[in-house]
Structure formats: C-alpha cells, structure tokens
Write a protein that holds these residues in place. Structure first.
Motif, PDB file in Angstrom:
ATOM      1  N   ARG A 160     -19.297  10.080  12.103  1.00 20.57           N
ATOM      2  CA  ARG A 160     -18.532   9.915  13.385  1.00 20.57           C
ATOM      3  C   ARG A 160     -19.071  10.921  14.347  1.00 20.57           C
ATOM      4  N   LEU A 161     -19.473  12.200  13.887  1.00 21.58           N
ATOM      5  CA  LEU A 161     -19.834  13.251  14.739  1.00 21.58           C
ATOM      6  C   LEU A 161     -21.134  12.931  15.679  1.00 21.58           C
ATOM      7  N   VAL A 162     -21.945  12.353  14.575  1.00 25.33           N
ATOM      8  CA  VAL A 162     -23.283  11.924  15.104  1.00 25.33           C
ATOM      9  C   VAL A 162     -23.314  10.921  16.156  1.00 25.33           C
ATOM     10  N   ARG A 163     -22.374   9.783  15.793  1.00 19.48           N
ATOM     11  CA  ARG A 163     -22.214   8.715  16.812  1.00 19.48           C
ATOM     12  C   ARG A 163     -21.592   9.156  17.894  1.00 19.48           C
ATOM     13  N   ASP A 164     -20.461   9.709  17.821  1.00 15.58           N
ATOM     14  CA  ASP A 164     -19.506  10.070  19.070  1.00 15.58           C
ATOM     15  C   ASP A 164     -20.335  11.063  19.990  1.00 15.58           C
ATOM     16  N   LEU A 165     -21.007  11.973  19.519  1.00 20.05           N
ATOM     17  CA  LEU A 165     -21.724  12.895  20.381  1.00 20.05           C
ATOM     18  C   LEU A 165     -23.355  12.387  20.429  1.00 20.05           C
ATOM     19  N   ALA A 166     -23.652  11.185  19.954  1.00 14.06           N
ATOM     20  CA  ALA A 166     -25.069  10.778  20.227  1.00 14.06           C
ATOM     21  C   ALA A 166     -26.129  11.637  19.722  1.00 14.06           C
ATOM     22  N   PHE A 167     -25.857  12.100  18.614  1.00 14.58           N
ATOM     23  CA  PHE A 167     -27.206  13.134  17.941  1.00 14.58           C
ATOM     24  C   PHE A 167     -28.321  11.956  17.581  1.00 14.58           C
TER      25      PHE A 167
END
Ligand code: AMP
Length: 294
Positions: A160-167
């Motif tokens: 979710r972190l990667v998706r939400d913050l566009a990593f």
C-alpha cells in the motif's frame, strides 16, 4: 561485496548503477541475524536482479518501549560471511544516526492497515516500518524489494505504501521458510530454549489444522479460530496473544469466508518470546485442491 555504512555513499553507488550501467537493483531489507528465511529472499533477488543489496538495520522506531530492541540479536560478522556465499553485491548497514539524523521529525503512516493485528498489539510498529522503508527506498531506489510472507501484515502495508506514494519499486513476496517441525524461521527463535522451540511447533500445526478444515469446506471464521485455539491449548508453554481471520488485501476482519482470499494469522508467547505466523486461505486454489481429492 562492499559493506556500506553511509547513506550518501549508498545513494551514490545506486545512482551510478542506474544511470551509467542501467542495472536492475534488488533490495532485501532485514534486521540481520540472518537465517534461511532471509536467505531465500536473497536467492530470489539474485535470480531476478543484476545488483543485490541487503540492508541490515535494527530499526528502533518499529520497536515499542517495552520490546526487545536492546537485546535483538546482532552479528554483522556472521551475516557478512553468509551473504558473501550468496554473491550479494552490497550490504547496507547504517548506524541509527545515519538513518535518523539529529532533528529527524518526519514519519510515514499507512492509515487503516496499521492499527489492527500486529499494529494493535504493537502501537507505532508499522509507522516505524513504513518510515524506514521509505528512507531505504529513497536512498537505494530499488527496482524490486523482497519480503517474506511470514510478516504478512508488513507485506500488505508495504504494498500500500508503494502504491500510495508512487514508489517505482515492485514488491516481491516469498513463502515462509520453516523448520521441519513447521516452526517458521525467525531471528527471535534464538530466544527459545530447546523445550520452547519444540513447543512452538504447535503454532503452525494449529494453523494447518484450521487450513485443512477450510479446505474441507469450513467457512466460519469463528470455527477456524476455535480450531487454532484448541490445538494451541494442548501446549502449556504457549499462550495465544490473538488469532484472527482477515481479508488478505484490506485486512478487514471477516466473520464468514466467501470468495475473498483470507489471512489466518496469530501471535503467541512461547515462554516470554512473542512469535507470529500465518497461512493464506485461497478460495479458488482450495476448490481446485478439494476437487482433485474427491
Ligand atoms: P526481519 O529481519 O525479521 O525484519 O525480516 C526481514 C525479511 O525477512 C522480512 O521481509 C521477513 O518477512 C523475511 N523473513 C523473516 N522470516 C522469514 C521466513 N521464515 N521465511 C521467509 N521470509 C522471512
């Protein structure tokens, strides 16, 4: 293999690999005290990526005030020897000050996913995890980052972190590596004495009992939880902290299992050591398996 302790050097190395050599970079984030579970991630990283970086950092922000931060096992020399055998390119082993310089005041919270299960039992844990991973991803900018299913909620939070913050990093999740007894490998198993280690095998035994009931058609979360509880109760050295059935993506608590993939997870104390484990219940796959059996 180079051991890097400075974040600036780590950034410089990866920038060069990316820009001048167009290499794919794989990161395996760990807290060290490496075992075969970690090494399975390293092996897959080696297979998928041209450059493999293993970070070793016991992250203070993911430990609660009464947890085992101080006594968490640390052995960089042994870890280095192991990783050399796996052809790792870089070990990133920064100090706490290097990751959290004086005046550090920015934290990352993945809301909704961080307050239940392990997050409820360990307030602030996933804020610490999401913050350190953000820092590591920004320093290294890996194409792929590798995580173990053993820490199921962590994999959900990081996706979710990667998706939400566009990593620009793809998260790869690999199966839990276990001892032959079924006990999931964990750095914290080092705290167990021989009897506790034997007793701890009840956790996976309990999870597989419930999984078998699920395969046989049981769809009540309460029943599955009871099965786990009854099996764990046969082992006096083990005390359950929680057992839960949740949607494997949203972590929404489930009463009835329908078409969604579910996570059956638990935490338990074996003596004074807190361990976690889980199994994933896949509706489609279970149907195929039970059809094949009939
Ligand atoms: P840790 O050092 O405990 O932070 O773990 C680093 C990574 O190794 C995490 O992605 C864990 O999920 C993974 N890991 C830990 N134990 C196992 C295991 N038994 N099997 C597979 N992966 C594991």
């Amino acid at each position: 293999m180079e051991i890097i302790t400075r974040r600036q050097r780590m950034s410089m190395v990866t920038r060069k690999l990316r820009r001048e050599e167009a290499k794919t970079i794989g990161l395996v984030p760990t807290m060290g005290a490496l075992h075969d579970g970690h090494l399975s991630l390293v092996r897959e990283a080696r297979r998928m990526c041209e450059v493999v970086i293993v970070s070793i950092f016991v992250n203070p922000t993911q430990f609660g005030p009464n947890e085992d931060y101080e006594k968490y096992p640390r052995d960089l020399t042994k870890d280095t020897t192991l990783l050399a055998d796996y052809n790792v390119d870089y070990i990133f082993a920064p100090s706490v000050e290097e990751i959290y310089p004086k005046g550090f005041s920015t934290y990352v919270t993945v809301e909704g996913l961080s307050n239940q299960l392990e997050g409820a039992a360990r307030p602030g844990h996933f804020r610490g995890v999401a913050t350190v991973l953000t820092i590591l991803f920004n320093i290294i900018r890996p194409d792929f980052a590798f995580f173990g299913q053993k820490d199921a909620q962590q994999t959900i939070v990081v996706k979710r972190l990667v998706r939400d913050l566009a990593f620009d990093t793809e998260i790869v999740v690999l199966p839990t590596v276990r001892e032959t007894s079924g006990l999931a490998l964990s750095s914290r198993n080092a705290y167990l004495n021989e009897e506790e280690r034997r007793a701890a095998a009840v956790l996976y035994r309990a999870l597989t009992r419930a999984e078998q009931a699920y395969i046989n058609g049981e769809r009540s979360a309460r029943k599955l939880i009871e099965i786990v509880g009854a099996e764990v109760a046969t082992e006096p050295r083990v005390r359950l902290d929680y057992v839960s059935v949740n949607d494997a993506e949203t972590l929404e608590k489930l009463d009835k299992l329908e078409d969604q993939t579910a996570l059956l997870s638990l935490a338990a104390y074996v003596g004074s050591t807190r361990l976690i484990d889980n199994v994933v219940l896949h509706p489609a796959r279970q149907r195929v398996r039970s059809m094949a059996e009939s």
